[in-house]
Design a protein around this motif. Structure first.
Motif, mmCIF file in Angstrom:
data_model
loop_
_atom_site.group_PDB
_atom_site.id
_atom_site.type_symbol
_atom_site.label_atom_id
_atom_site.label_comp_id
_atom_site.label_asym_id
_atom_site.label_seq_id
_atom_site.Cartn_x
_atom_site.Cartn_y
_atom_site.Cartn_z
ATOM 1 N N GLY A 25 0.825 -1.209 0.000
ATOM 2 C CA GLY A 25 0.000 0.000 0.000
ATOM 3 C C GLY A 25 0.855 1.253 0.000
ATOM 4 O O GLY A 25 1.824 1.346 0.756
ATOM 5 N N LYS A 26 0.455 2.192 -0.874
ATOM 6 C CA LYS A 26 1.181 3.481 -0.958
ATOM 7 C C LYS A 26 0.289 4.622 -0.504
ATOM 8 O O LYS A 26 -0.912 4.594 -0.727
ATOM 9 N N ARG A 27 0.937 5.634 0.095
ATOM 10 C CA ARG A 27 0.205 6.866 0.386
ATOM 11 C C ARG A 27 0.502 7.920 -0.673
ATOM 12 O O ARG A 27 -0.190 8.923 -0.752
ATOM 13 N N LEU A 31 5.735 9.328 -5.732
ATOM 14 C CA LEU A 31 6.994 9.269 -4.971
ATOM 15 C C LEU A 31 7.254 7.871 -4.409
ATOM 16 O O LEU A 31 8.323 7.598 -3.882
ATOM 17 N N ILE A 32 6.284 6.985 -4.531
ATOM 18 C CA ILE A 32 6.343 5.636 -3.957
ATOM 19 C C ILE A 32 6.631 5.721 -2.445
ATOM 20 O O ILE A 32 7.704 5.350 -1.963
ATOM 21 N N LEU A 33 5.651 6.240 -1.735
ATOM 22 C CA LEU A 33 5.739 6.326 -0.269
ATOM 23 C C LEU A 33 4.736 5.339 0.313
ATOM 24 O O LEU A 33 3.570 5.335 -0.073
ATOM 25 N N PRO A 77 7.577 6.154 -16.540
ATOM 26 C CA PRO A 77 7.732 7.231 -15.539
ATOM 27 C C PRO A 77 8.649 6.851 -14.378
ATOM 28 O O PRO A 77 9.404 7.686 -13.884
ATOM 29 N N ARG A 78 8.613 5.575 -13.946
ATOM 30 C CA ARG A 78 9.476 5.194 -12.817
ATOM 31 C C ARG A 78 10.942 5.238 -13.207
ATOM 32 O O ARG A 78 11.792 5.653 -12.427
ATOM 33 N N LEU A 79 11.238 4.795 -14.422
ATOM 34 C CA LEU A 79 12.625 4.820 -14.877
ATOM 35 C C LEU A 79 13.086 6.266 -15.029
ATOM 36 O O LEU A 79 14.193 6.630 -14.617
HETATM 37 C C1 DP6 Z 1 4.446 -8.303 -1.491
HETATM 38 O O1 DP6 Z 1 7.960 -3.154 -4.365
HETATM 39 O O2 DP6 Z 1 6.956 -4.710 -6.082
HETATM 40 O O3 DP6 Z 1 6.734 -8.090 -2.134
HETATM 41 O O4 DP6 Z 1 6.487 -0.270 -5.038
HETATM 42 O O5 DP6 Z 1 4.646 -0.798 -6.645
HETATM 43 O O6 DP6 Z 1 6.997 -1.468 -7.189
HETATM 44 P P1 DP6 Z 1 5.972 -1.230 -6.082
HETATM 45 O O7 DP6 Z 1 5.713 -2.628 -5.391
HETATM 46 P P2 DP6 Z 1 6.750 -3.763 -4.951
HETATM 47 O O8 DP6 Z 1 5.879 -4.487 -3.816
HETATM 48 C C2 DP6 Z 1 6.379 -5.564 -3.078
HETATM 49 C C3 DP6 Z 1 5.331 -6.120 -2.208
HETATM 50 C C4 DP6 Z 1 5.682 -7.416 -1.490
HETATM 51 C C5 DP6 Z 1 6.016 -7.138 -0.027
HETATM 52 C C6 DP6 Z 1 7.402 -6.603 0.272
HETATM 53 O O9 DP6 Z 1 8.387 -6.912 -0.439
HETATM 54 O O10 DP6 Z 1 7.497 -5.887 1.290
#
Ligand code: DP6
Length: 351
Positions: A25-27, A31-33, A77-79
């Motif tokens: 889950g992201k907030r 920014l991937i927070l 966009p992420r790259l």
């Molecule tokens: C279930 O890092 O692949 O492995 O940030 O969207 O790229 P994004 O997701 P990602 O999610 C991994 C989730 C998980 C749990 C974990 O590794 O903590």
């Protein structure tokens, strides 16, 4: 004298990490927070790693990227976010800087791979994400007996990617909200204590519970997401029978967004548990390559253990087992012959 072309090239290997307190889950999606902090074990690169070569030259007119030898889209966009962050760091500090922040922009969980051993990704509070960083909790040498067995059960691509899956969970799962607010903060503190004390009973119990709660939030998502399959559930039950037979936690499973199982255990249990897996999922064709990675000794299983633990064998269901252990963070590769790019900045042809 020929004019010298300024081509800077760096090659680096990076490890895989496995979370024992899961990120889901992201907030902030750009920014991937994350909505909660997480904690992982970095796996040793002698068994699993990625290798990246980066080349920079004034002569280059565009960014290009090859992934497993195939040219890929640099417009993602992420790259783009990673490339922007890296060039800002390079301008400001040379190559120093907070690299977990750059890795996080590529994929949240990747930021934990910037360090070895036991790593926490702190959720952070700031809206700009500057405090959402990875920190080492303990180095890879901290728990020398800890071992990891990756049970590879399926080569299939996952049905719902983690990025899309966690977004739907954030939007629809009340359990996920409760988990992030009320469960994870306590679990994180407890897990750090178990790691500090090298308490496998506590570490293993909590890793299993946290994996199970992550998959429960997937079921609580609407429409539900299923990452575990029948075989994953078979492995979960097998681990519990094995632990019950021994009267304590000897193995602990954890599953991410796919059906492969990762088993944590201690060195003195590896041979016996690998034999249990071999008996439970007799290899179909690759009997000699069934166990890969660190060597595994032979074990003969007592009859009462076999009867109690190996109940319904499913031939061929586990493709292979990779035996590994905690390891260090990214490593620069000094040998220039290992660069993946040639002097022209293009991928080297495989021999
Ligand atoms: C279930 O890092 O692949 O492995 O940030 O969207 O790229 P994004 O997701 P990602 O999610 C991994 C989730 C998980 C749990 C974990 O590794 O903590």
């Amino acid at each position: 004298m020929a004019e010298e072309r300024a081509l800077a090239m760096v090659t680096c290997t990076a490890p895989v990490n496995i979370a024992v307190i899961k990120y889901w889950g992201k907030r902030d999606n750009d920014l991937i927070l994350p909505i909660n902090s997480s904690l992982s074990v970095t796996l040793h690169q002698d068994q699993l790693k990625t290798t990246t070569t980066a080349a920079a030259s004034r002569d280059f007119t565009e960014d290009r990227l090859w992934l497993n030898g195939e040219e890929a889209d640099v417009g993602h966009p992420r790259l783009q976010a990673c490339l922007r962050e890296v060039s800002a760091l390079a301008r400001l500090y040379g190559v120093e800087g907070e690299l977990s922040e750059v890795a996080r922009r590529g994929s949240g969980s990747a930021c934990r791979s910037m360090l070895g051993g036991f790593v926490q990704w702190q959720r952070g509070e700031r809206p700009d994400g500057r405090d959402s960083l990875a920190h080492q909790v303990a180095p890879e040498t901290h728990w020398p007996e800890l071992r990891v067995l990756v049970l590879v059960v399926s080569g299939e691509k996952k049905q719902v990617g983690s990025t899309a899956g966690m977004q739907t969970s954030v939007d629809t799962s009340p359990l996920l909200k409760h988990r992030a607010e009320a469960v994870v903060p306590e679990r994180l503190a407890l897990m750090m204590r178990h790691i500090r004390e090298r308490d496998f009973e506590g570490f293993g119990q909590l890793a299993m519970r946290d994996s199970n709660q992550f998959h429960a939030t997937c079921l609580d998502t609407f429409p539900p997401i299923f990452y575990l399959n029948d075989l994953s559930r078979h492995i979960i039950a097998l681990a519990h029978r094995f632990n019950a037979h021994h009267g304590r936690t000897k193995v602990a499973y954890t599953f991410d967004a796919g059906p492969n199982a990762v088993i944590f255990t201690l060195a003195d249990t590896v041979a016996e548990f690998v034999e249990v897996v071999r008996r439970s999922f007799p290899p179909a064709t690759n009997g000699d390559q069934f166990v890969r990675g660190l060597p595994v000794g032979a074990a003969s299983l007592p009859e009462e253990l076999l009867a109690a633990v190996v109940t319904e064998p499913v031939p061929g269901a586990v493709r292979y087992i990779l035996h590994t252990k905690p390891g260090p963070g990214p490593q620069p590769v000094e040998d220039p012959s290992q660069h993946l790019l040639g002097a022209d900045g293009l991928p080297r042809r495989c021999a």
